[in-house]
Design a protein around this motif. Structure first.
Motif, PDB file in Angstrom:
ATOM      1  N   ARG A  16     -23.786  13.847 -20.901  1.00 11.83           N
ATOM      2  CA  ARG A  16     -24.706  13.773 -19.767  1.00 11.83           C
ATOM      3  C   ARG A  16     -24.323  12.675 -18.787  1.00 11.83           C
ATOM      4  O   ARG A  16     -25.157  11.889 -18.334  1.00 11.83           O
ATOM      5  CB  ARG A  16     -26.139  13.568 -20.272  1.00 11.83           C
ATOM      6  N   ASP A  22     -26.062  14.270 -13.897  1.00  6.80           N
ATOM      7  CA  ASP A  22     -27.276  15.049 -14.169  1.00  6.80           C
ATOM      8  C   ASP A  22     -27.188  16.448 -13.565  1.00  6.80           C
ATOM      9  O   ASP A  22     -26.216  16.803 -12.881  1.00  6.80           O
ATOM     10  CB  ASP A  22     -28.518  14.299 -13.667  1.00  6.80           C
ATOM     11  N   ASP A  23     -28.232  17.238 -13.817  1.00  8.91           N
ATOM     12  CA  ASP A  23     -28.219  18.654 -13.411  1.00  8.91           C
ATOM     13  C   ASP A  23     -28.085  18.816 -11.903  1.00  8.91           C
ATOM     14  O   ASP A  23     -27.395  19.731 -11.426  1.00  8.91           O
ATOM     15  CB  ASP A  23     -29.500  19.344 -13.886  1.00  8.91           C
ATOM     16  N   ARG A  24     -28.752  17.958 -11.131  1.00 10.75           N
ATOM     17  CA  ARG A  24     -28.670  18.070  -9.671  1.00 10.75           C
ATOM     18  C   ARG A  24     -27.249  17.808  -9.186  1.00 10.75           C
ATOM     19  O   ARG A  24     -26.723  18.538  -8.338  1.00 10.75           O
ATOM     20  CB  ARG A  24     -29.641  17.084  -9.006  1.00 10.75           C
ATOM     21  N   GLY A  60     -22.129  18.707 -17.499  1.00  5.76           N
ATOM     22  CA  GLY A  60     -22.519  17.332 -17.231  1.00  5.76           C
ATOM     23  C   GLY A  60     -21.833  16.326 -18.130  1.00  5.76           C
ATOM     24  O   GLY A  60     -21.822  15.128 -17.835  1.00  5.76           O
TER      25      GLY A  60
END
Length: 259
Positions: free
Chosen positions: A24, A27-29, A204
């Motif tokens: 990670r 992040d997803d964005r 990620g």
């Protein structure tokens, strides 16, 4: 485990095992924005149709039957400003700098790697140092620890079916090996090295690869894309060759403490 202990473990794995995974890291964005950039560059590559330079990036294309395949885009930072910013992201530079033992570094690689379902793209067994030293004098291991770190950011989940990175743990300890020393049949189509493992990861996650680690990959046999954003950094004074791409070889400096 504390953040400090996790970082120490990551560094140990990088030098002892030859690779490590930082989960990670983005992040997803952030990953969604990079996927959008990869999609636009992929569409542009299909419009180009042939291997060529476009807006400071070198598009490497192939064919499988009647279809054009995008193998990789060399120095993709030249063609997309957002990818250019990722290559000098403070967290990324801080981590690379720790592994290099230097706050200053030269960015040699900014590549978009595509493995789309059925495109047949694979990579034979190799060490990254082979690409750093094409000719005598191209490369000097200035710190005695490889002087280079390759970062592979997963934009999709990397599974056992979609052409994951294959590595031989501990192979970095052999140092630079002549290519003939790992002539395993016909590359990835033939025999594989003993004790290799498939690296699986989530979108990620950031994979850190030592330049002497023996690695490769097979084609994507799934129905899902496997895309990697690859950025590579060398210690100052290690590199002595010119790389393609507008801005390649730029000198960067870590401005944050290691994450």
């Amino acid at each position: 485990m504390s953040a400090k202990d996790s970082l120490a473990q990551l560094e140990k794995e990088f030098f002892e095992t030859g690779y490590a995974v930082a989960p990670r890291f983005f992040d997803d964005r952030e990953i969604s924005e990079m996927r959008d950039a990869f999609d636009r560059l992929h569409a542009q590559a299909l419009k180009l149709g042939l291997t060529q330079t476009w807006r400071g990036s070198f598009f490497v294309l192939g064919r499988r039957g009647e279809n054009v395949n995008v193998h990789r885009i060399v120095w993709c930072a030249g063609a997309d400003e957002r990818l250019e910013r990722v290559g000098r992201h403070p967290r990324l530079l801080a981590l690379a700098g720790r592994l290099l033992g230097s706050k200053e570094m030269d960015q040699l690689i900014s590549q978009a790697h595509y493995k789309m379902p059925g495109d047949g793209v694979s990579f034979d067994w190799h060490q990254d140092v082979q690409h750093r030293e094409k000719r005598p004098g191209d490369w000097v291991d200035v710190n005695g620890r490889g002087a280079y770190v390759q970062t592979l950011l997963c934009l999709d989940d990397m599974t056992a079916e979609n052409g994951p990175l294959l590595v031989v743990p501990g192979s970095a300890k052999r140092g630079r090996v002549q290519s003939g020393a790992f002539n395993y049949g016909e590359g990835m189509r033939g025999q594989s090295p003993d004790s290799h493992v498939a690296v699986t990861a989530r979108a990620g996650d950031l994979i850190l690869l030592h330049p002497y680690t023996l690695h490769g990959s097979r084609p994507n046999e799934s129905r899902h894309a496997r895309r990697l954003f690859v950025n590579g950094y060398s210690a100052p004074g290690a590199n002595h060759r010119l790389y393609p791409g507008l801005g390649s070889g730029r000198r960067l400096r870590a401005t944050e403490e290691t994450p």
